[in-house]
Structures are given as C-alpha cells and as structure tokens.
Design an enzyme around this catalytic site. Structure first.
Site, PDB file in Angstrom:
ATOM      1  N   ASN A  77      34.796  34.775  41.920  1.00 25.19           N
ATOM      2  CA  ASN A  77      34.565  34.236  40.575  1.00 25.19           C
ATOM      3  C   ASN A  77      33.060  34.216  40.317  1.00 25.19           C
ATOM      4  O   ASN A  77      32.325  33.478  40.966  1.00 25.19           O
ATOM      5  CB  ASN A  77      35.161  32.822  40.520  1.00 25.19           C
ATOM      6  CG  ASN A  77      34.934  32.138  39.183  1.00 25.19           C
ATOM      7  OD1 ASN A  77      34.151  32.607  38.352  1.00 25.19           O
ATOM      8  ND2 ASN A  77      35.615  31.025  38.975  1.00 25.19           N
ATOM      9  N   HIS A  85      39.020  36.311  32.661  1.00 28.27           N
ATOM     10  CA  HIS A  85      38.004  35.791  33.570  1.00 28.27           C
ATOM     11  C   HIS A  85      38.580  35.787  34.984  1.00 28.27           C
ATOM     12  O   HIS A  85      39.697  35.309  35.213  1.00 28.27           O
ATOM     13  CB  HIS A  85      37.606  34.378  33.137  1.00 28.27           C
ATOM     14  CG  HIS A  85      36.840  33.643  34.175  1.00 28.27           C
ATOM     15  ND1 HIS A  85      35.743  34.191  34.803  1.00 28.27           N
ATOM     16  CD2 HIS A  85      37.019  32.415  34.741  1.00 28.27           C
ATOM     17  CE1 HIS A  85      35.284  33.335  35.699  1.00 28.27           C
ATOM     18  NE2 HIS A  85      36.032  32.258  35.677  1.00 28.27           N
ATOM     19  N   CYS A 131      32.208  29.696  32.412  1.00 24.66           N
ATOM     20  CA  CYS A 131      32.870  31.007  32.551  1.00 24.66           C
ATOM     21  C   CYS A 131      33.253  31.628  31.210  1.00 24.66           C
ATOM     22  O   CYS A 131      33.550  32.816  31.149  1.00 24.66           O
ATOM     23  CB  CYS A 131      34.104  30.879  33.430  1.00 24.66           C
ATOM     24  SG  CYS A 131      33.741  30.060  34.972  1.00 24.66           S
TER      25      CYS A 131
HETATM   26  N1  ACO Z   1      40.841  27.050  53.369  1.00 26.50           N
HETATM   27  C1  ACO Z   1      41.879  26.420  53.904  1.00 26.50           C
HETATM   28  N2  ACO Z   1      42.471  25.342  53.329  1.00 26.50           N
HETATM   29  C2  ACO Z   1      41.956  24.934  52.172  1.00 26.50           C
HETATM   30  C3  ACO Z   1      40.862  25.551  51.559  1.00 26.50           C
HETATM   31  C4  ACO Z   1      40.298  26.657  52.211  1.00 26.50           C
HETATM   32  N3  ACO Z   1      39.252  27.326  51.707  1.00 26.50           N
HETATM   33  N4  ACO Z   1      40.579  24.926  50.404  1.00 26.50           N
HETATM   34  C5  ACO Z   1      41.481  23.928  50.285  1.00 26.50           C
HETATM   35  N5  ACO Z   1      42.314  23.923  51.362  1.00 26.50           N
HETATM   36  C6  ACO Z   1      43.405  23.028  51.647  1.00 26.50           C
HETATM   37  C7  ACO Z   1      43.298  21.748  50.899  1.00 26.50           C
HETATM   38  O1  ACO Z   1      42.459  20.843  51.568  1.00 26.50           O
HETATM   39  C8  ACO Z   1      44.753  21.283  50.885  1.00 26.50           C
HETATM   40  O2  ACO Z   1      45.027  20.683  52.103  1.00 26.50           O
HETATM   41  P1  ACO Z   1      45.922  19.345  52.164  1.00 26.50           P
HETATM   42  O3  ACO Z   1      47.237  19.748  51.573  1.00 26.50           O
HETATM   43  O4  ACO Z   1      45.950  19.032  53.616  1.00 26.50           O
HETATM   44  O5  ACO Z   1      45.197  18.360  51.310  1.00 26.50           O
HETATM   45  C9  ACO Z   1      45.531  22.593  50.837  1.00 26.50           C
HETATM   46  O6  ACO Z   1      44.612  23.624  51.197  1.00 26.50           O
HETATM   47  C10 ACO Z   1      46.101  22.924  49.487  1.00 26.50           C
HETATM   48  O7  ACO Z   1      45.108  22.698  48.509  1.00 26.50           O
HETATM   49  P2  ACO Z   1      45.473  22.857  47.022  1.00 26.50           P
HETATM   50  O8  ACO Z   1      44.384  22.273  46.206  1.00 26.50           O
HETATM   51  O9  ACO Z   1      46.876  22.400  46.780  1.00 26.50           O
HETATM   52  O10 ACO Z   1      45.473  24.438  46.859  1.00 26.50           O
HETATM   53  P3  ACO Z   1      45.786  25.247  45.591  1.00 26.50           P
HETATM   54  O11 ACO Z   1      46.986  26.057  45.804  1.00 26.50           O
HETATM   55  O12 ACO Z   1      45.729  24.433  44.324  1.00 26.50           O
HETATM   56  O13 ACO Z   1      44.529  26.244  45.538  1.00 26.50           O
HETATM   57  C11 ACO Z   1      42.437  26.541  44.412  1.00 26.50           C
HETATM   58  C12 ACO Z   1      43.232  25.714  45.429  1.00 26.50           C
HETATM   59  C13 ACO Z   1      42.352  27.958  44.947  1.00 26.50           C
HETATM   60  C14 ACO Z   1      41.055  25.955  44.268  1.00 26.50           C
HETATM   61  C15 ACO Z   1      43.210  26.529  43.082  1.00 26.50           C
HETATM   62  O14 ACO Z   1      43.528  25.221  42.708  1.00 26.50           O
HETATM   63  C16 ACO Z   1      42.414  27.161  41.979  1.00 26.50           C
HETATM   64  O15 ACO Z   1      42.174  28.362  41.955  1.00 26.50           O
HETATM   65  N6  ACO Z   1      42.010  26.362  40.969  1.00 26.50           N
HETATM   66  C17 ACO Z   1      41.231  26.869  39.859  1.00 26.50           C
HETATM   67  C18 ACO Z   1      39.826  27.130  40.303  1.00 26.50           C
HETATM   68  C19 ACO Z   1      39.050  27.816  39.238  1.00 26.50           C
HETATM   69  O16 ACO Z   1      39.504  28.757  38.637  1.00 26.50           O
HETATM   70  N7  ACO Z   1      37.887  27.341  38.977  1.00 26.50           N
HETATM   71  C20 ACO Z   1      37.100  27.941  37.939  1.00 26.50           C
HETATM   72  C21 ACO Z   1      35.783  27.422  38.038  1.00 26.50           C
HETATM   73  S1  ACO Z   1      34.728  28.438  37.143  1.00 26.50           S
HETATM   74  C22 ACO Z   1      33.430  27.598  36.496  1.00 26.50           C
HETATM   75  O17 ACO Z   1      33.498  27.108  35.386  1.00 26.50           O
HETATM   76  C23 ACO Z   1      32.179  27.516  37.336  1.00 26.50           C
END
Ligand code: ACO
Length: 327
Positions: free
Chosen positions: A284, A254, A112
């Site tokens: 994203n 980003h 990214c």
């Molecule tokens: N729908 C419903 N529930 C979900 C989903 C979904 N799509 N995805 C995860 N959950 C659940 C999880 O299983 C978890 O359940 P549990 O508590 O029973 O285990 C619960 O939701 C909470 O999950 P968390 O991981 O605590 O959620 P969080 O608030 O951290 O949000 C997210 C997750 C959105 C992925 C966040 O951590 C995030 O944005 N991280 C950064 C991601 C990012 O920017 N990545 C960049 C990649 S770019 C690249 O280089 C390609």
C-alpha cells in the site's frame, strides 16, 4: 475546452523488502501476509531519499512522455501525507528541482484518496483559469518514514513510491474525467491517523518515547469502511457518467489489501480479470498507488482510446473518492 490526461510516470525506490525480510523483524510469516493482504514485496526508500526526490523521478518520466518542458507547467499538485516538511510544501521543492519556474504549487492531504482528490482539483482549476495549459499532479509517499517497524499490524502493509500524471487543456471539448464522486467522514478520524507531529501534539521527548509519530490503524474497522465507501462512491460516479459495470474496461482500486479489492469488485459486478492489481509488488503506497497502476497500464499498452477506467480509493480522514475516466 477539454482537460485530457496526456502522460504518466512512476518511480519506486530500488530497495525491495520481502515478506521473508519482515519475518526477521517482527513475529509474522510470509503465509500470513500473503493470505491476509496479498502483498509479497514492497519498495523502501533510502534514508537519504525524501518524498520530493521520488516525485522528481516520476515527474521526469511523465514530462518525457508528454514531450513538454518543465517551464510549460502552470501548476504542480502533490498529494501526500508524508511531505518532506510541514512547509514549504513538497510541490515547491519539486518545482525547484525540475525547473518548473512558471508553476504555482501546493500539496493536497487526503491520504490514500489524495490522487483522486488532486486530479479533480486540477481539472476544476484548469477549467476556471484561462492560461493554465499543463498541470502536473503527483501522488507520492515515503510511508516507511511513518511506519512503526516494531508493529506487525501495520509494518507489513506499506511501501514507498511516487506517480505522476500530466493534464493538458485542449480545444476539442472532451474531458478525460467523465464523472467523479468525493466524500469524507471526519467522525472516523481515529481509526486511521498519526497522533503526533502536528499542532495537536507537537514533537516532544514524550511523543517520541510513546511512539506517537507512526501510523495508528484499527485494521478491521478500516476494512469494513473501505469496502462500503469504495462501492457506493464508484456506483455514484458510474451513474453520473452514464456507464454500467460492463462498460468499465478496468477497475483501478487503491491498492490496500487484496481481500478489500476482491470484495469491492464482487459488489460492483466487475470480474477480477478486469481489476488492475500490483499490490503484491508494491504494498500500500497510499496516494501513489493508483498512479503506479495507471503508469504501468499505459506503458504496457493496456489502455486504448475510448476505454472507460474506474478509479476508486479510500483513506485516512476518512476520505474516499472515485473517478470514471475515458482514455
Ligand atoms: N503477522 C501475523 N499475525 C498478525 C499480523 C502479522 N503481520 N498482524 C496482525 N496479526 C494477528 C493479529 O494480532 C490477530 O491476532 P489475535 O487474533 O491473536 O489478536 C490476528 O492476526 C488477526 O488479526 P485481524 O486484525 O483479525 O486480521 P485481519 O484479517 O483483519 O487483517 C489487516 C488485518 C490486514 C490489517 C486488515 O484488517 C486490513 O487490511 N485492514 C485495512 C487496512 C488498510 O487498508 N489500511 C489502509 C490504510 S491507508 C492510509 O490511509 C495510510
């Protein structure tokens, strides 16, 4: 000598995937996706469209805005982690498509942060290459090709698209890039990566069966890292450019997650109304995301000559980078 951004372009595929569509594919909800990420829709390429096809459309738009012919381009750089092939590089494929026969071509892999890395690289190349007048830089991804559509943790986040920027060498001594900061930490390589498909784990029946050809992400770790990296990198770039948060007309981060963007803006003391966001529509799009923002801003006349714009990104590697632009 000055290196100026003179044009931008963008392309996103026609097909729109909504949160309601995703509700039918995995156990998720529109409410969860919107509140945890800020994303409402993303654009998804057709099976027949590869990354270079999206690059072609974005490049055409930028060339039209610049008013130059493809043959005037001296180099093409494509930032991508989803190239059409391991080789030849995507920039070569684009060169042929648009008829930029005088350009040398390479891809740049910094996930990214790719567009920021590529803009800095292009400026450096232009400074040291006498006859390099125009360079085309793109950030482009078909992330839908490496998303596990059965994994709700990742499939709701990503989209496809391409964005282009054209740089010109001028005589007036003013650079668009006033300062930059780039960084990386390979020790965090495992929190955001694609396990198979490279020389470490070539494609095999087993790698496919074990779903190793998809984005693998530890979301919480990435989240923490992202905020810290973008804030400290932005602060360093602003210091080096001699500007304060109040001088920044727009922060263009980003587009990963609304909560990440909000936290970064708060810690940088930049009010939310000066943060450009379109992730609700595109999700994203990795290397394309900042370029998609810039092109929208340019075409909507949001930027005036002299405006300071702060770009900042983080991504797999891990990598990060920031640029202070003067428009
Ligand atoms: N729908 C419903 N529930 C979900 C989903 C979904 N799509 N995805 C995860 N959950 C659940 C999880 O299983 C978890 O359940 P549990 O508590 O029973 O285990 C619960 O939701 C909470 O999950 P968390 O991981 O605590 O959620 P969080 O608030 O951290 O949000 C997210 C997750 C959105 C992925 C966040 O951590 C995030 O944005 N991280 C950064 C991601 C990012 O920017 N990545 C960049 C990649 S770019 C690249 O280089 C390609």
């Amino acid at each position: 000598m000055g290196i100026k951004i003179i044009a931008t372009g963008r392309y996103v595929p026609e097909r729109v995937l909504t949160n309601a569509d995703l509700e039918k594919m995995v156990e998720t909800s529109d409410e969860w996706i919107r509140t945890r990420t800020g994303i409402e829709t993303r654009h998804i390429a057709d099976a027949s469209q590869a990354t270079s096809d999206m690059c072609r459309e974005a490049a055409k738009n930028a060339l039209e805005m610049a008013g130059i012919a493809p043959s005037e381009l001296g180099a093409i750089v494509v930032a991508t982690i989803t190239p059409d092939h391991s080789f030849p590089n995507t920039a070569c494929l684009l060169q042929e498509e648009i008829g930029a026969k005088n350009a040398f071509c390479f891809d740049l892999s910094a996930a990214c942060s790719g567009l920021i890395y590529s803009l800095v690289t292009a400026q450096a190349l232009m400074k040291m290459t006498p006859n390099l007048k125009y360079v085309l830089v793109l950030g482009a991804e078909k992330l839908s090709s490496i998303v596990d559509w059965d994994d709700r943790n990742t499939c709701v986040l990503f989209g496809d698209g391409a964005a282009a920027v054209i740089l010109e060498k001028t005589d007036d001594g003013n650079d668009s890039i006033k300062a930059y900061n780039l960084g990386a930490d390979g020790a965090c390589k495992d929190i955001l990566f694609m396990p198979a498909g490279g020389s470490r784990m070539p494609a095999s029946l087993e790698s496919v069966q074990n779903r190793k050809h998809f984005i693998n992400m530890t979301g919480k770790e990435v989240f923490k890292f992202a905020v810290n990296a973008m804030v400290s990198s932005s602060q360093q770039a602003m210091t080096d450019a001699g500007v304060a948060p109040d001088d920044i007309k727009f922060l263009v981060p980003h587009q990963a997650n609304y909560r990440i963007l909000k936290a970064v803006a708060q810690r940088l003391d930049i009010p939310e109304e000066r943060v450009y966001m379109n992730l609700n529509r595109y999700g994203n799009t990795s290397a394309a995301s900042i370029g998609l923002c810039l092109d929208e801003m340019v075409r909507n006349n949001l930027l005036q000559k002299g405006d300071k714009v702060l770009l900042t990104a983080f991504g797999g590697g891990l990598t990060w980078g920031s640029i202070v632009l003067e428009w």
